[in-house]
Design a protein around this motif. Structure first.
Motif, PDB file in Angstrom:
ATOM      1  N   HIS A 120     -53.219  92.927 -36.869  1.00 20.21           N
ATOM      2  CA  HIS A 120     -54.588  92.881 -36.332  1.00 20.21           C
ATOM      3  C   HIS A 120     -55.450  91.908 -37.130  1.00 20.21           C
ATOM      4  O   HIS A 120     -56.222  91.119 -36.559  1.00 20.21           O
ATOM      5  N   ILE A 121     -55.327  91.951 -38.443  1.00 20.04           N
ATOM      6  CA  ILE A 121     -56.077  91.016 -39.294  1.00 20.04           C
ATOM      7  C   ILE A 121     -55.701  89.578 -38.951  1.00 20.04           C
ATOM      8  O   ILE A 121     -56.566  88.708 -38.781  1.00 20.04           O
ATOM      9  N   ASN A 122     -54.399  89.341 -38.807  1.00 19.64           N
ATOM     10  CA  ASN A 122     -53.933  87.979 -38.524  1.00 19.64           C
ATOM     11  C   ASN A 122     -54.355  87.503 -37.134  1.00 19.64           C
ATOM     12  O   ASN A 122     -54.613  86.318 -36.924  1.00 19.64           O
ATOM     13  N   GLU A 123     -54.430  88.432 -36.181  1.00 11.43           N
ATOM     14  CA  GLU A 123     -54.916  88.057 -34.849  1.00 11.43           C
ATOM     15  C   GLU A 123     -56.354  87.547 -34.927  1.00 11.43           C
ATOM     16  O   GLU A 123     -56.732  86.588 -34.243  1.00 11.43           O
ATOM     17  N   GLU A 124     -57.160  88.181 -35.765  1.00 14.27           N
ATOM     18  CA  GLU A 124     -58.549  87.748 -35.906  1.00 14.27           C
ATOM     19  C   GLU A 124     -58.634  86.400 -36.618  1.00 14.27           C
ATOM     20  O   GLU A 124     -59.505  85.584 -36.305  1.00 14.27           O
ATOM     21  N   ILE A 125     -57.756  86.164 -37.594  1.00  9.49           N
ATOM     22  CA  ILE A 125     -57.702  84.853 -38.249  1.00  9.49           C
ATOM     23  C   ILE A 125     -57.329  83.784 -37.224  1.00  9.49           C
ATOM     24  O   ILE A 125     -57.933  82.704 -37.172  1.00  9.49           O
ATOM     25  N   LYS A 126     -56.339  84.099 -36.378  1.00  9.39           N
ATOM     26  CA  LYS A 126     -55.827  83.110 -35.402  1.00  9.39           C
ATOM     27  C   LYS A 126     -56.863  82.726 -34.354  1.00  9.39           C
ATOM     28  O   LYS A 126     -56.733  81.668 -33.728  1.00  9.39           O
ATOM     29  N   ARG A 127     -57.888  83.543 -34.173  1.00 13.98           N
ATOM     30  CA  ARG A 127     -58.946  83.189 -33.224  1.00 13.98           C
ATOM     31  C   ARG A 127     -59.635  81.881 -33.604  1.00 13.98           C
ATOM     32  O   ARG A 127     -60.195  81.201 -32.757  1.00 13.98           O
ATOM     33  N   GLY A 128     -59.574  81.534 -34.883  1.00 16.66           N
ATOM     34  CA  GLY A 128     -60.195  80.296 -35.329  1.00 16.66           C
ATOM     35  C   GLY A 128     -59.237  79.128 -35.441  1.00 16.66           C
ATOM     36  O   GLY A 128     -59.640  78.009 -35.760  1.00 16.66           O
ATOM     37  N   ILE A 129     -57.949  79.373 -35.191  1.00 18.65           N
ATOM     38  CA  ILE A 129     -56.922  78.339 -35.364  1.00 18.65           C
ATOM     39  C   ILE A 129     -56.582  77.702 -34.023  1.00 18.65           C
ATOM     40  O   ILE A 129     -56.180  78.394 -33.092  1.00 18.65           O
ATOM     41  N   THR A 130     -56.732  76.401 -33.949  1.00 20.57           N
ATOM     42  CA  THR A 130     -56.345  75.666 -32.737  1.00 20.57           C
ATOM     43  C   THR A 130     -55.452  74.501 -33.136  1.00 20.57           C
ATOM     44  O   THR A 130     -55.485  74.019 -34.270  1.00 20.57           O
ATOM     45  N   GLY A 131     -54.620  74.062 -32.185  1.00 18.66           N
ATOM     46  CA  GLY A 131     -53.768  72.901 -32.416  1.00 18.66           C
ATOM     47  C   GLY A 131     -52.461  73.204 -33.121  1.00 18.66           C
ATOM     48  O   GLY A 131     -51.731  72.294 -33.497  1.00 18.66           O
ATOM     49  N   PHE A 132     -52.140  74.509 -33.282  1.00 19.02           N
ATOM     50  CA  PHE A 132     -50.889  74.918 -33.927  1.00 19.02           C
ATOM     51  C   PHE A 132     -50.013  75.646 -32.909  1.00 19.02           C
ATOM     52  O   PHE A 132     -50.516  76.406 -32.077  1.00 19.02           O
ATOM     53  N   SER A 133     -48.692  75.436 -33.032  1.00 17.86           N
ATOM     54  CA  SER A 133     -47.755  76.155 -32.170  1.00 17.86           C
ATOM     55  C   SER A 133     -47.018  77.206 -32.987  1.00 17.86           C
ATOM     56  O   SER A 133     -46.835  77.054 -34.205  1.00 17.86           O
ATOM     57  N   LYS A 134     -46.592  78.259 -32.313  1.00 14.85           N
ATOM     58  CA  LYS A 134     -45.900  79.351 -32.986  1.00 14.85           C
ATOM     59  C   LYS A 134     -44.518  78.893 -33.445  1.00 14.85           C
ATOM     60  O   LYS A 134     -43.732  78.360 -32.668  1.00 14.85           O
ATOM     61  N   GLY A 135     -44.235  79.105 -34.739  1.00 13.18           N
ATOM     62  CA  GLY A 135     -42.948  78.706 -35.289  1.00 13.18           C
ATOM     63  C   GLY A 135     -41.942  79.840 -35.273  1.00 13.18           C
ATOM     64  O   GLY A 135     -42.309  81.016 -35.177  1.00 13.18           O
ATOM     65  N   ASP A 136     -40.677  79.492 -35.397  1.00 13.78           N
ATOM     66  CA  ASP A 136     -39.570  80.452 -35.457  1.00 13.78           C
ATOM     67  C   ASP A 136     -38.911  80.317 -36.818  1.00 13.78           C
ATOM     68  O   ASP A 136     -38.464  79.225 -37.200  1.00 13.78           O
ATOM     69  N   HIS A 175     -49.425  76.394 -46.302  1.00 16.26           N
ATOM     70  CA  HIS A 175     -50.406  77.358 -46.800  1.00 16.26           C
ATOM     71  C   HIS A 175     -50.003  78.792 -46.450  1.00 16.26           C
ATOM     72  O   HIS A 175     -49.857  79.138 -45.278  1.00 16.26           O
ATOM     73  N   VAL A 176     -49.835  79.614 -47.481  1.00 15.72           N
ATOM     74  CA  VAL A 176     -49.516  81.035 -47.317  1.00 15.72           C
ATOM     75  C   VAL A 176     -50.765  81.851 -47.634  1.00 15.72           C
ATOM     76  O   VAL A 176     -51.299  81.760 -48.744  1.00 15.72           O
ATOM     77  N   PHE A 177     -51.236  82.633 -46.668  1.00 14.27           N
ATOM     78  CA  PHE A 177     -52.412  83.457 -46.949  1.00 14.27           C
ATOM     79  C   PHE A 177     -52.542  84.594 -45.951  1.00 14.27           C
ATOM     80  O   PHE A 177     -51.931  84.599 -44.883  1.00 14.27           O
ATOM     81  N   GLY A 178     -53.343  85.561 -46.332  1.00 13.62           N
ATOM     82  CA  GLY A 178     -53.785  86.635 -45.454  1.00 13.62           C
ATOM     83  C   GLY A 178     -55.211  86.946 -45.857  1.00 13.62           C
ATOM     84  O   GLY A 178     -55.763  86.301 -46.751  1.00 13.62           O
ATOM     85  N   LEU A 179     -55.824  87.934 -45.248  1.00 11.88           N
ATOM     86  CA  LEU A 179     -57.171  88.338 -45.641  1.00 11.88           C
ATOM     87  C   LEU A 179     -57.240  89.854 -45.740  1.00 11.88           C
ATOM     88  O   LEU A 179     -56.447  90.575 -45.128  1.00 11.88           O
ATOM     89  N   SER A 180     -58.206  90.322 -46.517  1.00 11.66           N
ATOM     90  CA  SER A 180     -58.298  91.748 -46.829  1.00 11.66           C
ATOM     91  C   SER A 180     -58.717  92.588 -45.636  1.00 11.66           C
ATOM     92  O   SER A 180     -59.548  92.168 -44.821  1.00 11.66           O
ATOM     93  N   GLY A 181     -58.166  93.778 -45.583  1.00  8.73           N
ATOM     94  CA  GLY A 181     -58.590  94.758 -44.595  1.00  8.73           C
ATOM     95  C   GLY A 181     -59.883  95.426 -45.033  1.00  8.73           C
ATOM     96  O   GLY A 181     -60.187  95.507 -46.230  1.00  8.73           O
ATOM     97  N   LYS A 182     -60.670  95.890 -44.068  1.00  8.30           N
ATOM     98  CA  LYS A 182     -61.919  96.616 -44.327  1.00  8.30           C
ATOM     99  C   LYS A 182     -62.920  95.779 -45.130  1.00  8.30           C
ATOM    100  O   LYS A 182     -63.705  96.319 -45.916  1.00  8.30           O
ATOM    101  N   ARG A 183     -62.856  94.470 -44.965  1.00  9.42           N
ATOM    102  CA  ARG A 183     -63.778  93.568 -45.655  1.00  9.42           C
ATOM    103  C   ARG A 183     -64.226  92.473 -44.700  1.00  9.42           C
ATOM    104  O   ARG A 183     -63.398  91.842 -44.048  1.00  9.42           O
ATOM    105  N   ASP A 184     -65.505  92.219 -44.600  1.00 11.55           N
ATOM    106  CA  ASP A 184     -66.117  91.105 -43.890  1.00 11.55           C
ATOM    107  C   ASP A 184     -65.244  90.486 -42.799  1.00 11.55           C
ATOM    108  O   ASP A 184     -64.706  89.386 -42.956  1.00 11.55           O
ATOM    109  N   THR A 185     -65.122  91.176 -41.691  1.00 15.40           N
ATOM    110  CA  THR A 185     -64.264  90.699 -40.602  1.00 15.40           C
ATOM    111  C   THR A 185     -64.786  89.416 -39.954  1.00 15.40           C
ATOM    112  O   THR A 185     -64.015  88.648 -39.383  1.00 15.40           O
TER     113      THR A 185
END
Length: 401
Positions: free
Chosen positions: A317-333, A276-286
């Motif tokens: 910064h946006i992605n850090e806020e998304i990651k707050r809800g993500i558990t059980g995943f490890s950082k890939g290289d 899954h490839v995604f991001g979320l909009s800036g300045k919108r419903d954080t």
């Protein structure tokens, strides 16, 4: 307070636009569709049913406006255009012989009086879930904005299965027709059997909403069923753009509910991994960022966070806020092959798509959410040209070299 003052200005704009173009909606049978998700597909289905029923239709949605075979641009990142744009399009529709109009109506447009003066024959509410709280602040105000369409329609179409139904239905002193996939309603798959090639339970709901509306408008059941049976996805709505050894799906999902629906569907179709490839909009419903991260983690095997209209927020910064809800995943290289339960951050959206497709294996599904049909990325104060489909074609070409 300031928004309320601005909305008075928008009301004057809508009045002036109606006056300038002669209140064209009064010469049309107008359908309005609102709701958090499903508006564009439902509008497309209704338009197709009406055309098969011999009606000439103007359609105004997130994808733009269509009068017959003519496509009209309504602007970037726009669901419901400005009052002057709407009335101009409706006037042109009347002058070219249209009898019906189908309009996707956003909560912003309702709150800002953009559709004031339009005589809605049918108003449809598809569903209400978490979205646009940066603007409306509370779910109660968001729901109230959506309900304004129903209060200004001669007949209302409501989804009994949606959690909003019990709250909204008692407030509507209009003729109300209901539909449901699971519950008891006026129109259900049992009372109105139909088939469709559109994927997922979410599209079953869209079909039921369209059928309920068109029955109210006097279209016969046979015409409705034929249209639903031959319906195709609107651009960027659960759209499979590559289907060989692996699949690539493009979808406009930008809400937690839309994520849940499309990812649930895709996870059931995969034979390998869901990438899954995604991001979320800036300045919108954080507030929805960690919620959507949590939904993604529930269904995805691999998550690749990237850019999606960051505006003047940093992508990291946006992605850090998304990651707050993500558990059980490890950082890939990115230097190594991707495996299940890995999360990557690739800020450049084109690079992220290249990486996903390069690493796809037989049976995998690569799903790209967020941009879909949109032709630009909002970066800073600029609109940078963007084409999700071209990015996929380029990535596939690179993979085959």
């Amino acid at each position: 307070m300031w928004q309320s003052i601005k909305n008075i200005y928008h009301l004057f704009q809508a009045f002036a636009a109606n006056l300038r173009y002669g209140f064209p909606s009064k010469k049309l049978t107008v359908v309005g569709i609102t709701g958090t998700d499903g508006k564009t597909t439902t509008a497309a289905l209704i338009s197709e049913i009406l055309r098969r029923g011999g009606k000439k239709v103007v359609t105004i949605t997130t994808l733009g406006a269509t009068i017959g075979d003519q496509q009209l641009d309504t602007g970037l990142h726009t669901t419901t255009p400005s009052p002057f744009s709407i009335q101009r399009i409706l006037r042109k529709a009347v002058s070219t012989g249209c009898t019906h109009a189908v309009i996707e109506v956003s909560s912003h447009a309702l709150d800002q009086n953009r559709v004031w003066g339009i005589a809605f024959r049918v108003g449809i509410l598809t569903n209400i879930t978490h979205e646009h709280l940066d603007y409306h602040k509370t779910m109660e105000r968001y729901t109230a904005a959506k309900t304004r369409l129903l209060k200004n329609s001669a007949a209302c179409v409501l989804n009994v299965d949606d959690s909003s139904y019990k709250n909204v239905a008692p407030k509507i002193a209009r003729k109300t027709i209901t539909y449901a996939l699971r519950g008891s309603a006026d129109i259900t798959p049992k009372s109105f059997p139909f088939s469709t090639g559109l994927p997922g339970a979410f599209n079953q709901y869209n079909c039921l909403a369209a059928a309920t509306c068109c029955k109210e408008l006097g279209i016969d059941g046979e015409t409705i069923c034929k249209a639903l049976a031959h319906a195709t996805n609107p651009k960027g709505r659960a759209e499979t753009v590559y289907d060989k050894d692996f699949k690539v799906i493009i979808d406009f999902a930008v809400t937690p509910n839309a994520f849940s629906e499309i990812l649930s569907y895709a996870s059931k179709q995969k034979r390998g991994r869901l990438i899954h490839v995604f991001g979320l909009s800036g300045k919108r419903d954080t507030a929805k960022r960690p919620v959507m991260g949590r939904v993604a983690a529930q269904f995805d095997d691999v998550i690749i966070l990237t850019t999606d209209d960051p505006r003047d927020e940093s992508v990291s910064h946006i992605n850090e806020e998304i990651k707050r809800g993500i558990t059980g995943f490890s950082k890939g290289d990115v230097a190594y092959p991707i495996e299940k339960k890995m999360i990557f951050e690739i800020a450049d959206r084109k690079d992220a798509i290249n990486f996903a497709i390069k690493n796809a294996r037989a049976g995998d599904i690569v799903i790209l959410t967020g941009k879909a049909h949109e032709q630009s990325l909002a970066v800073g104060t600029h609109e940078v040209p963007w084409d999700e489909y071209a990015a996929v074609r380029d990535a596939l070409a690179r993979r085959s070299r």
